[in-house]
Design a protein around this motif. Structure first.
Motif, PDB file in Angstrom:
ATOM      1  N   GLU A  73       0.661  -0.923  -0.259  1.00  0.00           N
ATOM      2  CA  GLU A  73       0.241  -0.202  -0.110  1.00  0.00           C
ATOM      3  C   GLU A  73       1.272   1.362   0.137  1.00  0.00           C
ATOM      4  N   THR A  74       0.569   2.215  -0.768  1.00  0.00           N
ATOM      5  CA  THR A  74       1.206   3.657  -0.939  1.00  0.00           C
ATOM      6  C   THR A  74       0.438   4.777   0.239  1.00  0.00           C
ATOM      7  N   ALA A  75       0.794   5.922   0.581  1.00  0.00           N
ATOM      8  CA  ALA A  75       0.103   7.068   1.199  1.00  0.00           C
ATOM      9  C   ALA A  75      -0.839   7.904   0.337  1.00  0.00           C
ATOM     10  N   PRO A  76      -1.409   8.187   0.483  1.00  0.00           N
ATOM     11  CA  PRO A  76      -2.122   8.791   0.083  1.00  0.00           C
ATOM     12  C   PRO A  76      -1.339  10.463  -0.651  1.00  0.00           C
ATOM     13  N   ASP A  77      -1.488  10.784  -1.422  1.00  0.00           N
ATOM     14  CA  ASP A  77       0.135  11.936  -2.279  1.00  0.00           C
ATOM     15  C   ASP A  77      -0.700  13.217  -0.699  1.00  0.00           C
ATOM     16  N   GLN A  78      -1.348  13.174  -0.280  1.00  0.00           N
ATOM     17  CA  GLN A  78      -1.474  14.205   0.494  1.00  0.00           C
ATOM     18  C   GLN A  78      -1.082  14.168   1.566  1.00  0.00           C
ATOM     19  N   LEU A  79      -0.778  13.317   2.510  1.00  0.00           N
ATOM     20  CA  LEU A  79      -0.416  12.968   3.500  1.00  0.00           C
ATOM     21  C   LEU A  79       1.406  13.060   3.334  1.00  0.00           C
ATOM     22  N   ARG A  80       1.522  12.309   2.356  1.00  0.00           N
ATOM     23  CA  ARG A  80       2.702  11.904   1.827  1.00  0.00           C
ATOM     24  C   ARG A  80       3.452  13.369   1.843  1.00  0.00           C
ATOM     25  N   SER A  81       2.818  14.154   1.147  1.00  0.00           N
ATOM     26  CA  SER A  81       3.527  15.745   1.236  1.00  0.00           C
ATOM     27  C   SER A  81       3.589  16.547   2.955  1.00  0.00           C
ATOM     28  N   GLU A  82       2.111  15.733   3.364  1.00  0.00           N
ATOM     29  CA  GLU A  82       2.049  16.877   4.675  1.00  0.00           C
ATOM     30  C   GLU A  82       3.600  16.021   5.946  1.00  0.00           C
ATOM     31  N   VAL A  83       3.833  14.728   5.380  1.00  0.00           N
ATOM     32  CA  VAL A  83       4.606  13.582   6.284  1.00  0.00           C
ATOM     33  C   VAL A  83       5.908  14.948   6.106  1.00  0.00           C
ATOM     34  N   LEU A  84       6.756  14.637   4.536  1.00  0.00           N
ATOM     35  CA  LEU A  84       7.805  15.299   3.743  1.00  0.00           C
ATOM     36  C   LEU A  84       8.227  16.579   4.564  1.00  0.00           C
ATOM     37  N   ALA A  85       6.787  17.718   4.396  1.00  0.00           N
ATOM     38  CA  ALA A  85       7.079  19.269   5.395  1.00  0.00           C
ATOM     39  C   ALA A  85       7.148  18.676   6.410  1.00  0.00           C
ATOM     40  N   ARG A  86       6.196  18.127   7.133  1.00  0.00           N
ATOM     41  CA  ARG A  86       7.345  17.867   8.617  1.00  0.00           C
ATOM     42  C   ARG A  86       8.615  17.115   9.334  1.00  0.00           C
ATOM     43  N   ILE A  87       9.051  16.333   8.445  1.00  0.00           N
ATOM     44  CA  ILE A  87      10.524  16.695   8.253  1.00  0.00           C
ATOM     45  C   ILE A  87      11.855  17.069   7.859  1.00  0.00           C
ATOM     46  N   ARG A  88      11.120  17.912   6.710  1.00  0.00           N
ATOM     47  CA  ARG A  88      11.628  19.711   6.967  1.00  0.00           C
ATOM     48  C   ARG A  88      11.864  20.311   7.626  1.00  0.00           C
ATOM     49  N   VAL A  89      10.692  20.698   8.356  1.00  0.00           N
ATOM     50  CA  VAL A  89      10.526  21.490   9.449  1.00  0.00           C
ATOM     51  C   VAL A  89      11.251  20.874  10.414  1.00  0.00           C
ATOM     52  N   GLU A  90      11.139  19.844  10.621  1.00  0.00           N
ATOM     53  CA  GLU A  90      11.803  19.647  11.568  1.00  0.00           C
ATOM     54  C   GLU A  90      13.723  19.550  11.925  1.00  0.00           C
ATOM     55  N   GLN A  91      14.058  19.322  10.339  1.00  0.00           N
ATOM     56  CA  GLN A  91      15.418  18.815  10.279  1.00  0.00           C
ATOM     57  C   GLN A  91      15.810  19.888  10.118  1.00  0.00           C
ATOM     58  N   ALA A  92      15.196  21.613   9.872  1.00  0.00           N
ATOM     59  CA  ALA A  92      15.748  22.758  10.009  1.00  0.00           C
ATOM     60  C   ALA A  92      15.953  23.065  10.468  1.00  0.00           C
ATOM     61  N   THR A  93      14.951  23.057  12.181  1.00  0.00           N
ATOM     62  CA  THR A  93      15.233  23.237  13.015  1.00  0.00           C
ATOM     63  C   THR A  93      16.675  23.051  14.525  1.00  0.00           C
ATOM     64  N   HIS A  94      16.587  21.879  14.050  1.00  0.00           N
ATOM     65  CA  HIS A  94      17.588  20.790  14.268  1.00  0.00           C
ATOM     66  C   HIS A  94      18.851  21.327  14.013  1.00  0.00           C
TER      67      HIS A  94
END
Length: 80
Positions: free
Chosen positions: A59-80
């Motif tokens: 199974e694959t995640a819906p595109d919207q969920l995938r985009s949200e997860v990747l965006a949150r990862i980028r925010v976390e990476q930028a703040t650490h």
């Protein structure tokens, strides 16, 4: 028959499920399970778990969920 008890059957269940045992060892476990309800249950649970994981991996995640997860990862990476 070289023999198989519950401890051997349960210890080798994962290899049995993945067809990774020698033919003789697998035959011993099958023979043991024919007469052991507890080990049959363990085997059924293992089969269901393997099938569930196999389906989930397809199974694959819906595109919207995938985009949200990747965006949150980028925010976390930028703040650490």
């Amino acid at each position: 028959m070289s023999g198989c008890d519950c401890s051997k059957a349960k210890a080798e269940l994962e290899e049995f499920l993945h067809d990774e045992l020698r033919h003789e060892d697998a035959a011993d476990i099958r023979e043991h399970m024919d007469g052991c309800e507890d080990c049959q249950t363990e085997h059924r649970v293992g089969v269901v778990l393997m099938e569930t994981v196999r389906r989930a991996c397809k199974e694959t995640a819906p595109d919207q969920l995938r985009s949200e997860v990747l965006a949150r990862i980028r925010v976390e990476q930028a703040t650490h």
